[in-house]
Scaffold this active site. Structure first.
Site, mmCIF file in Angstrom:
data_model
loop_
_atom_site.group_PDB
_atom_site.id
_atom_site.type_symbol
_atom_site.label_atom_id
_atom_site.label_comp_id
_atom_site.label_asym_id
_atom_site.label_seq_id
_atom_site.Cartn_x
_atom_site.Cartn_y
_atom_site.Cartn_z
ATOM 1 N N GLU A 122 -6.503 6.552 -0.864
ATOM 2 C CA GLU A 122 -6.347 5.341 -0.063
ATOM 3 C C GLU A 122 -6.912 4.134 -0.807
ATOM 4 O O GLU A 122 -6.307 3.070 -0.828
ATOM 5 C CB GLU A 122 -7.033 5.505 1.298
ATOM 6 C CG GLU A 122 -6.411 6.581 2.175
ATOM 7 C CD GLU A 122 -4.919 6.387 2.399
ATOM 8 O OE1 GLU A 122 -4.489 5.274 2.718
ATOM 9 O OE2 GLU A 122 -4.162 7.374 2.221
ATOM 10 N N HIS A 150 1.721 4.392 -2.918
ATOM 11 C CA HIS A 150 1.785 5.846 -2.723
ATOM 12 C C HIS A 150 3.089 6.397 -3.283
ATOM 13 O O HIS A 150 3.125 7.498 -3.832
ATOM 14 C CB HIS A 150 1.720 6.191 -1.227
ATOM 15 C CG HIS A 150 0.332 6.193 -0.647
ATOM 16 N ND1 HIS A 150 -0.726 6.795 -1.259
ATOM 17 C CD2 HIS A 150 -0.152 5.677 0.508
ATOM 18 C CE1 HIS A 150 -1.810 6.653 -0.513
ATOM 19 N NE2 HIS A 150 -1.489 5.964 0.563
ATOM 20 N N HIS A 199 0.843 -1.200 0.000
ATOM 21 C CA HIS A 199 0.000 0.000 0.000
ATOM 22 C C HIS A 199 0.882 1.255 0.000
ATOM 23 O O HIS A 199 0.671 2.178 -0.785
ATOM 24 C CB HIS A 199 -0.921 -0.029 1.227
ATOM 25 C CG HIS A 199 -1.684 1.234 1.473
ATOM 26 N ND1 HIS A 199 -2.996 1.392 1.115
ATOM 27 C CD2 HIS A 199 -1.309 2.407 2.048
ATOM 28 C CE1 HIS A 199 -3.395 2.605 1.454
ATOM 29 N NE2 HIS A 199 -2.387 3.236 2.029
ATOM 30 N N GLU A 200 1.876 1.257 0.869
ATOM 31 C CA GLU A 200 2.763 2.423 0.939
ATOM 32 C C GLU A 200 3.585 2.571 -0.337
ATOM 33 O O GLU A 200 3.819 3.682 -0.809
ATOM 34 C CB GLU A 200 3.697 2.328 2.150
ATOM 35 C CG GLU A 200 2.994 2.308 3.501
ATOM 36 C CD GLU A 200 2.080 3.489 3.717
ATOM 37 O OE1 GLU A 200 2.274 4.535 3.086
ATOM 38 O OE2 GLU A 200 1.120 3.358 4.500
#
Lengths: 302, 181
Positions: A227, A153, A149-150
């Site tokens: 998100e 980003h 997930h990070e």
């Protein structure tokens, strides 16, 4: 192919938004300089304007090149150790292979809550920071899910826009508050046209009120969709949606008593995290993060 | 009128440049993913002597399996082509799996700090091989899509780029096999 194009669009959008943000901040300081020169003495106009141009350039450049360091310092993160946080390194190395991104630098912050964020200005200068609680409580699949997930980003340049917003606007609101405070002192004992003074004070107050609201609004525009996107892209890296879903469940079910919570996190930093460090019971317009249940549901459907 | 022609020419030239760069970028991505696999396989082979020496002390009469592992490592080290390396790497992985499985029979070995660490490293390498394989598959798919779809296929034939041969990299499991006993 469609997916790749939209990913490319995300990157473009983030770069454009970052640029616009920088321009807005620059203009903000110029206007601020103008107001200050009007309050103090209009004859200093040029000197103050030159000063404010130089100041805002330094402010923006320093913010741009050090945004990762500033955000790490604001949560008192320390570099992760190769031996102590072996699992963490393995998870990030795996995800950097799966995503084809360079290896980010890893940091750890002291907190019992499960949380994490990524920062930096581009994938070559990215950092990923996990809480000690997250490293302790998440298993390998969950850890990889959150790292993925990070990394998304990082990949789509969310980190640039998000960190710049947190750092530049976060600081602006502080500076605006200082300005307001000094305005009161500056006016004591100064005899000038009353109407101008009232006008300037009002302007100053408006600025000081607007700055935190702006921060709030920008943080709103940052997070919600991002998100979901990062969740989806992260799954493309791990090919295992349940890893992240389970991690989010753990975050949801975790109950850390208010008094044990250490509020190391500045409000402006909140949107950077995978889940809101200032968890509220009710989801409302001003929440920085989408509902965890909704995110879990979407992941489980994948 | 002349400006229109010049503009069009520049536009076409730009398209040629863009497509050329895309072939290069996607091609590099494939090379990069292959070298990642190579790095991980090499790392695994490097862990073998260490593993053997820590197992030796506890499991003296498992010579057969240890010989298998050493042989598999030798085969890997002497492999010249990438295909050969991948194949030998998979053999090595199988041999390692059986060595880790017999370790279950030796409680003292399982308690050995060094052994545990090696076991973790091997599991992590297995993950990384799996992920680089995934990345390789994606990269080759992206490249081949570009060479086969319109209009990419036109540029592919102009630049002499052919669809890359896809070769099977044996799947590796993402975690250490669990042994029930």
């Amino acid at each position: 192919m469609v997916e790749r194009i939209s990913f490319h669009d995300q990157i473009q959008m983030n770069k454009i938004k970052s640029f616009v943000l920088i321009v807005v901040i620059f203009i903000f300081f110029i206007i601020l300089g103008y107001i200050i020169s009007m309050i103090l003495d209009p004859s200093y106009f040029f000197i103050i304007m030159i000063f404010s141009v130089i100041f805002s350039l330094i402010y923006i450049l320093a913010g741009y090149y050090n945004s990762d360091k500033i955000s790490l310092a604001s949560v008192r993160a320390k570099p992760a150790s190769q031996t102590e946080h072996r699992m963490f390194y393995h998870a990030v190395e795996s995800m950097s292979i799966a995503s084809g991104l360079p290896m980010p630098r890893l940091y750890v912050m002291e907190s019992e809550e499960i949380n994490a964020f990524a920062s930096g200005r581009n994938p070559q200068n990215a950092v990923i920071c996990f809480t000690t609680g997250a490293l302790k409580k998440l298993n390998k699949q969950e850890l990889e899910g959150v790292v993925a997930h990070e990394m998304s980003h990082v990949a789509n340049y969310d980190i640039r826009f998000m960190t710049l917003t947190a750092v530049l606007i976060g600081m602006v609101s502080i500076i605006a508050q200082m300005f307001l405070r000094n305005l009161w002192f500056a006016n004591v004992g100064k005899d000038r046209d009353g109407r101008v003074q009232i006008f300037l004070i009002l302007l100053g107050i408006i600025f000081a009120i607007l700055a935190p609201i702006a921060a709030q609004l920008v943080s709103l525009s940052i997070s919600r969709k991002r998100e979901y996107m990062a969740d989806a892209t992260g799954v493309k890296f791990t090919r295992y949606p349940l890893g992240l879903a389970n991690a989010l469940k753990k975050i949801k079910n975790e109950h850390i008593p208010e008094r044990e919570r250490k509020h190391l996190v500045a409000k402006a930093m909140a949107p950077l995290f995978i889940s809101d460090p200032f968890k509220r019971k009710v989801q409302n317009l001003f929440s920085t993060h989408p509902d965890l249940d909704d995110r879990i549901k979407r992941l489980e459907k994948m | 009128m002349i400006w229109w022609i010049i503009g069009l020419a520049i536009f076409i030239a730009l398209i040629f440049v863009v497509y050329y760069n895309r072939f290069i970028i996607l091609g590099n991505r494939i090379d990069n993913s292959l070298s990642q696999i190579d790095v991980q396989l090499k790392k695994r082979a490097d862990l073998v002597p260490n593993l053997i020496s820590s197992v030796k002390g506890y499991a003296k009469h498992e010579k057969g399996i240890m010989k298998d592992v050493t042989d598999a490592r030798k085969a890997f080290m002497s492999a010249k082509t990438f295909e050969g390396k991948v194949k030998a790497g998979a053999e090595l992985q199988n041999a390692l799996r059986s060595i880790l499985a017999i370790a279950e029979n030796y409680p003292q070995l399982r308690a050995n700090e060094n052994f545990l660490q090696l076991q973790q490293e091997l599991a992590a390498i297995e993950d990384k091989v799996a992920y680089s394989r995934q990345y390789y598959n994606d990269s080759i798919l992206g490249y081949n899509n570009l060479t086969k779809k319109f209009p990419g296929m036109l540029f592919a034939s102009i630049y002499g780029k052919k669809a890359k041969k896809y070769f099977e990299i044996p799947a590796e499991e993402r975690s250490v096999p669990k042994v029930n006993f």
